[in-house]
Design a protein around this motif. Structure first.
Motif, PDB file in Angstrom:
ATOM      1  N   PRO A  50       0.828  -1.217   0.000  1.00  0.00           N
ATOM      2  CA  PRO A  50       0.000   0.000   0.000  1.00  0.00           C
ATOM      3  C   PRO A  50       0.855   1.256   0.000  1.00  0.00           C
ATOM      4  CG  PRO A  50      -0.798  -1.581   1.628  1.00  0.00           C
ATOM      5  CD  PRO A  50       0.540  -2.077   1.164  1.00  0.00           C
ATOM      6  N   PRO A  51       0.277   2.382  -0.453  1.00  0.00           N
ATOM      7  CA  PRO A  51       1.055   3.639  -0.511  1.00  0.00           C
ATOM      8  C   PRO A  51       1.462   4.159   0.852  1.00  0.00           C
ATOM      9  CG  PRO A  51      -1.279   4.024  -0.983  1.00  0.00           C
ATOM     10  CD  PRO A  51      -1.084   2.545  -0.984  1.00  0.00           C
ATOM     11  N   GLY A  52       0.866   3.599   1.931  1.00  0.00           N
ATOM     12  CA  GLY A  52       1.207   4.055   3.275  1.00  0.00           C
ATOM     13  C   GLY A  52       2.654   3.853   3.648  1.00  0.00           C
ATOM     14  N   ILE A  53       3.394   3.116   2.830  1.00  0.00           N
ATOM     15  CA  ILE A  53       4.805   2.884   3.128  1.00  0.00           C
ATOM     16  C   ILE A  53       5.590   4.192   3.191  1.00  0.00           C
ATOM     17  CG2 ILE A  53       5.588   2.618   0.735  1.00  0.00           C
ATOM     18  CD1 ILE A  53       7.284   0.225   1.780  1.00  0.00           C
ATOM     19  N   LYS A  54       5.058   5.235   2.550  1.00  0.00           N
ATOM     20  CA  LYS A  54       5.761   6.519   2.546  1.00  0.00           C
ATOM     21  C   LYS A  54       5.797   7.150   3.929  1.00  0.00           C
ATOM     22  CE  LYS A  54       1.727   9.356   1.394  1.00  0.00           C
ATOM     23  NZ  LYS A  54       1.153  10.322   0.426  1.00  0.00           N
ATOM     24  N   SER A  55       4.940   6.679   4.845  1.00  0.00           N
ATOM     25  CA  SER A  55       4.883   7.263   6.189  1.00  0.00           C
ATOM     26  C   SER A  55       5.980   6.725   7.105  1.00  0.00           C
ATOM     27  CB  SER A  55       3.514   6.983   6.824  1.00  0.00           C
ATOM     28  OG  SER A  55       3.315   5.592   7.021  1.00  0.00           O
ATOM     29  N   LEU A  56       6.701   5.695   6.668  1.00  0.00           N
ATOM     30  CA  LEU A  56       7.732   5.082   7.497  1.00  0.00           C
ATOM     31  C   LEU A  56       9.080   5.779   7.307  1.00  0.00           C
ATOM     32  CD1 LEU A  56       6.837   1.316   6.961  1.00  0.00           C
ATOM     33  CD2 LEU A  56       6.173   2.798   8.868  1.00  0.00           C
ATOM     34  N   ASP A  57      10.020   5.429   8.183  1.00  0.00           N
ATOM     35  CA  ASP A  57      11.378   5.973   8.096  1.00  0.00           C
ATOM     36  C   ASP A  57      12.364   4.813   8.099  1.00  0.00           C
ATOM     37  OD1 ASP A  57      13.481   7.776   8.010  1.00  0.00           O
ATOM     38  OD2 ASP A  57      13.567   7.991  10.194  1.00  0.00           O
ATOM     39  N   LEU A  58      12.224   3.939   7.116  1.00  0.00           N
ATOM     40  CA  LEU A  58      13.013   2.718   7.055  1.00  0.00           C
ATOM     41  C   LEU A  58      14.454   2.991   6.648  1.00  0.00           C
ATOM     42  CD1 LEU A  58      10.505   0.330   5.208  1.00  0.00           C
ATOM     43  CD2 LEU A  58      10.934   0.462   7.671  1.00  0.00           C
ATOM     44  N   THR A  59      15.355   2.141   7.153  1.00  0.00           N
ATOM     45  CA  THR A  59      16.719   2.108   6.653  1.00  0.00           C
ATOM     46  C   THR A  59      16.971   0.839   5.843  1.00  0.00           C
ATOM     47  OG1 THR A  59      17.516   1.086   8.702  1.00  0.00           O
ATOM     48  CG2 THR A  59      17.608   3.479   8.564  1.00  0.00           C
ATOM     49  N   ILE A  60      16.163  -0.221   6.101  1.00  0.00           N
ATOM     50  CA  ILE A  60      16.292  -1.482   5.360  1.00  0.00           C
ATOM     51  C   ILE A  60      14.903  -1.990   4.995  1.00  0.00           C
ATOM     52  CG2 ILE A  60      17.065  -3.890   5.457  1.00  0.00           C
ATOM     53  CD1 ILE A  60      19.205  -3.056   7.454  1.00  0.00           C
ATOM     54  N   LEU A  61      14.694  -2.295   3.719  1.00  0.00           N
ATOM     55  CA  LEU A  61      13.461  -2.906   3.225  1.00  0.00           C
ATOM     56  C   LEU A  61      13.842  -4.105   2.372  1.00  0.00           C
ATOM     57  CD1 LEU A  61      10.404  -3.026   2.742  1.00  0.00           C
ATOM     58  CD2 LEU A  61      10.714  -1.383   0.870  1.00  0.00           C
ATOM     59  N   ASP A  62      13.391  -5.289   2.770  1.00  0.00           N
ATOM     60  CA  ASP A  62      13.750  -6.527   2.070  1.00  0.00           C
ATOM     61  C   ASP A  62      12.503  -7.154   1.470  1.00  0.00           C
ATOM     62  OD1 ASP A  62      14.810  -8.878   1.127  1.00  0.00           O
ATOM     63  OD2 ASP A  62      15.996  -9.298   2.926  1.00  0.00           O
ATOM     64  N   LEU A  63      12.430  -7.175   0.140  1.00  0.00           N
ATOM     65  CA  LEU A  63      11.323  -7.773  -0.601  1.00  0.00           C
ATOM     66  C   LEU A  63      11.797  -8.976  -1.415  1.00  0.00           C
ATOM     67  CD1 LEU A  63       9.824  -4.409  -1.939  1.00  0.00           C
ATOM     68  CD2 LEU A  63       8.971  -5.743  -0.007  1.00  0.00           C
ATOM     69  N   SER A  64      12.966  -9.493  -1.100  1.00  0.00           N
ATOM     70  CA  SER A  64      13.526 -10.614  -1.857  1.00  0.00           C
ATOM     71  C   SER A  64      12.585 -11.815  -1.813  1.00  0.00           C
ATOM     72  CB  SER A  64      14.881 -11.023  -1.280  1.00  0.00           C
ATOM     73  OG  SER A  64      15.760  -9.933  -1.210  1.00  0.00           O
ATOM     74  N   GLY A  65      12.418 -12.483  -2.951  1.00  0.00           N
ATOM     75  CA  GLY A  65      11.612 -13.690  -2.992  1.00  0.00           C
ATOM     76  C   GLY A  65      10.117 -13.445  -2.990  1.00  0.00           C
ATOM     77  N   CYS A  66       9.686 -12.198  -3.112  1.00  0.00           N
ATOM     78  CA  CYS A  66       8.248 -11.892  -3.240  1.00  0.00           C
ATOM     79  C   CYS A  66       7.911 -11.856  -4.730  1.00  0.00           C
ATOM     80  CB  CYS A  66       7.926 -10.564  -2.561  1.00  0.00           C
ATOM     81  SG  CYS A  66       8.288 -10.526  -0.795  1.00  0.00           S
ATOM     82  N   TYR A  67       7.817 -13.044  -5.332  1.00  0.00           N
ATOM     83  CA  TYR A  67       7.762 -13.128  -6.792  1.00  0.00           C
ATOM     84  C   TYR A  67       6.411 -12.733  -7.383  1.00  0.00           C
ATOM     85  CZ  TYR A  67      12.173 -15.554  -6.178  1.00  0.00           C
ATOM     86  OH  TYR A  67      13.461 -15.870  -5.830  1.00  0.00           O
ATOM     87  N   LEU A  68       5.386 -12.606  -6.558  1.00  0.00           N
ATOM     88  CA  LEU A  68       4.088 -12.157  -7.059  1.00  0.00           C
ATOM     89  C   LEU A  68       3.943 -10.642  -6.981  1.00  0.00           C
ATOM     90  CD1 LEU A  68       1.596 -14.832  -5.638  1.00  0.00           C
ATOM     91  CD2 LEU A  68       2.682 -14.742  -7.879  1.00  0.00           C
ATOM     92  N   LEU A  69       4.905  -9.982  -6.394  1.00  0.00           N
ATOM     93  CA  LEU A  69       4.839  -8.530  -6.277  1.00  0.00           C
ATOM     94  C   LEU A  69       4.982  -7.907  -7.659  1.00  0.00           C
ATOM     95  CD1 LEU A  69       4.660  -6.296  -4.103  1.00  0.00           C
ATOM     96  CD2 LEU A  69       7.155  -6.212  -4.137  1.00  0.00           C
ATOM     97  N   ASP A  70       3.952  -7.190  -8.064  1.00  0.00           N
ATOM     98  CA  ASP A  70       3.892  -6.644  -9.423  1.00  0.00           C
ATOM     99  C   ASP A  70       4.746  -5.401  -9.592  1.00  0.00           C
ATOM    100  OD1 ASP A  70       1.986  -4.648 -11.393  1.00  0.00           O
ATOM    101  OD2 ASP A  70       2.472  -6.662 -12.121  1.00  0.00           O
TER     102      ASP A  70
END
Length: 536
Positions: free
Chosen positions: A299-319
């Motif tokens: 969701p677009p709400g990810i912009k509200s975070l203050d991440l230093t690490i985001l790991d989406l590896s292996g999420c093969y259905l992510l468009d």
């Protein structure tokens, strides 16, 4: 047997250890950071000395600062003798607000150098895993002068919390008023009041072995409001095991955990859309969604975070990754960024579908993020990409890469089929950023792989590339000169043909070579494990 020899002849302990290392054909390894040497464990179940003198432990332990001692205790969060992936322990340290990832590797090397943890080896291959010897763990738990930890273990859940103590020594500063205590609890987790009696605050929760998470578990967890680390996902090496959430609605309880800095959902199945409650965790720094095999939407709400690490590896259905990610200006690691073909959206099963008009209007934050938009992430150091565009990277893409001035590690994986058209060669593609130290190309078509390798060989002045990893794909030949890399990996390249004499001329500074699944390499002097090292 070795332990018995040492027990009855302790004065010759070092000689026995050296003899075993020589017989096993194992060599001392130096940490990249320069901290002393690493002796690999002789096997996965025991260390060289199963019964060390407590004085030896105290000697090593005393070399650590108090803050380093607290970081060492995080290893107790995991089961005894467990092999822990490097990223797991680093993420825990970040979650506990001990340090950032840049300093963590140096501290791990220091722990290894003084013998408090061991680096894991598979034959002669160095793995990014560590283990604490059971003897060290016992000494750490049994210290009488500073009772850092206490263990009760049934193998299901692990909870780490502070214990508020009285003034142990009036001459000690206030910073010694908090000491670590560990508790292992079973299924279901205990009521928060049972572990938080006014003197304790749970700070880390680890799912040790549970494969099913129900609503009751989430509800109980929501009462632990001081949690900083919530590790619900998989932490071990079994990639075939997934964790099932019985009720996705149960994620709503996460919004009560306002202090969480590290959330792991690795290997959790059934999550199609990341719950909005995650975006209420405003102190979140590390979000691990690796191998969430059903994840399709962020969701677009990810912009509200203050991440230093985001790991989406292996999420093969992510468009796609939403444009809102460009608001994460402090992001240092982004793994699993998705690049789709402009005309077709290709699915992992090989089928394709035409883009259709969406119902309603997409918000700007939810629109797909183009690769060029990543140039806004100025602090990015590590980037892994999954691309369904066979002509990636284009000259414009190279411009984006060069704008990422701190980028040191890059991995690109091409996902397509043999009928995908690859554009003709271009002599004016661009260059990789001069800050790049490690490059990994996975499943690259032969024209793309050859073209990128040519660019690396041409940029001899600005390129500081030290590690070059080639895995899978259609690469057929190596013909360019590579003066920079000192470590090279060649894996699963069935079409690659070259003999050793020609190969070593292309890599004059090569110190280590690892080969696996490359049947057409001729006369390579690798050992039975596919390893060659320059001993000169």
């Amino acid at each position: 047997m070795l332990g018995e020899f040492i027990k009855y002849d302790p004065e010759n302990k070092s000689g026995y250890e050296d003899l075993v290392l020589e017989v096993c054909g194992l060599q001392y390894r130096k940490q990249a950071s320069g901290f002393a040497v690493v002796v690999p464990p002789l096997n996965a179940g025991s260390s060289v000395d199963d019964h060390p003198d407590e004085a030896e432990f105290e000697s090593a332990y005393s070399k650590l600062s108090e803050e380093e001692q607290k970081r060492l205790c995080c290893f107790l969060l995991f089961p005894a003798e467990a092999e822990i992936k490097k990223r797991e322990i680093i993420h825990c340290w970040i979650g506990m607000r001990f340090m950032d990832s840049m300093d963590a590797e140096h501290l791990l090397a220091k722990f290894v150098s003084v013998g408090l943890i061991e680096r894991t080896f598979l034959y002669k291959k160095i793995l990014n895993r560590y283990r604490m010897p059971i003897s060290v763990r016992s000494c750490l738990l049994g210290r009488q002068t500073n009772p850092l930890a206490q263990i009760k273990n049934d193998g299901s859940w692990s909870i780490l919390h502070h214990q508020k103590m009285g003034n142990l020594d009036e001459t000690e500063p206030m910073r010694r008023s908090l000491l670590r205590r560990m508790t292992m609890v079973g299924s279901p987790p205990p009521d928060p009041s049972a572990i938080s009696d006014g003197n304790t605050d749970p700070e880390a929760l680890l799912n040790v072995s549970q494969t099913t998470l129900n609503a009751a578990r989430f509800k109980t967890m929501s009462g632990m409001e001081k949690l900083r680390v919530v590790h619900l996902g998989r932490w071990h090496q079994d990639s075939k095991e997934y964790i099932v959430v019985e009720d996705i609605e149960a994620f709503k309880y996460l919004r009560n955990l306002s202090n969480v800095a590290f959330l792991s959902l690795e290997g959790v199945s059934g999550i199609v859309k990341l719950p909005e409650s995650v975006y209420d965790l405003r102190l979140l720094k590390v979000l691990d969604l690796r191998a969430c095999n059903n994840l399709e939407t962020l969701p677009p709400g990810i912009k509200s975070l203050d991440l230093t690490i985001l790991d989406l590896s292996g999420c093969y259905l992510l468009d796609h990754v939403p444009l809102g990610i460009t608001s994460l200006t402090n992001l240092q690691q982004l793994k699993g960024f998705v690049i789709n073909n402009d005309q077709l959206q290709q699915k992992p099963n090989g089928r394709t579908k035409r883009k259709t008009k969406e119902k309603g209007k997409r918000t700007a934050a939810s629109s797909p993020c183009s690769f060029g938009e990543l140039s806004k992430l100025e602090k990015l150091r590590k980037l892994t990409i999954l691309t369904r565009k066979m002509n990636f990277p284009t000259p414009q893409d190279f411009e984006t890469l060069c704008e990422l001035e701190n980028l040191s590690c890059l991995r690109i994986t091409w996902v397509g089929n043999s009928t995908t058209e690859v554009p003709p060669d271009s002599d004016d593609l661009g260059m990789f950023p001069s800050s790049l130290e490690k490059l990994e190309l996975q499943a690259a078509p032969n024209p793309i792989a050859s073209r990128l390798l040519s660019l690396i060989s041409q940029d001899t002045e600005n390129c500081g590339l030290e590690k070059l990893y080639l895995r899978g794909g259609g690469l057929r030949e190596l013909k360019h000169f590579f003066p920079q890399p000192t470590i090279v990996r060649l894996r699963y390249l069935p079409q690659l043909q070259i003999n050793w004499d020609d190969f070593i001329k292309l890599f004059p500074n090569l110190k280590r070579l690892e080969v696996l699944g490359c049947p057409n390499l001729a006369l390579f002097p690798c050992d039975e494990n596919g390893i060659w090292e320059n001993t000169q």
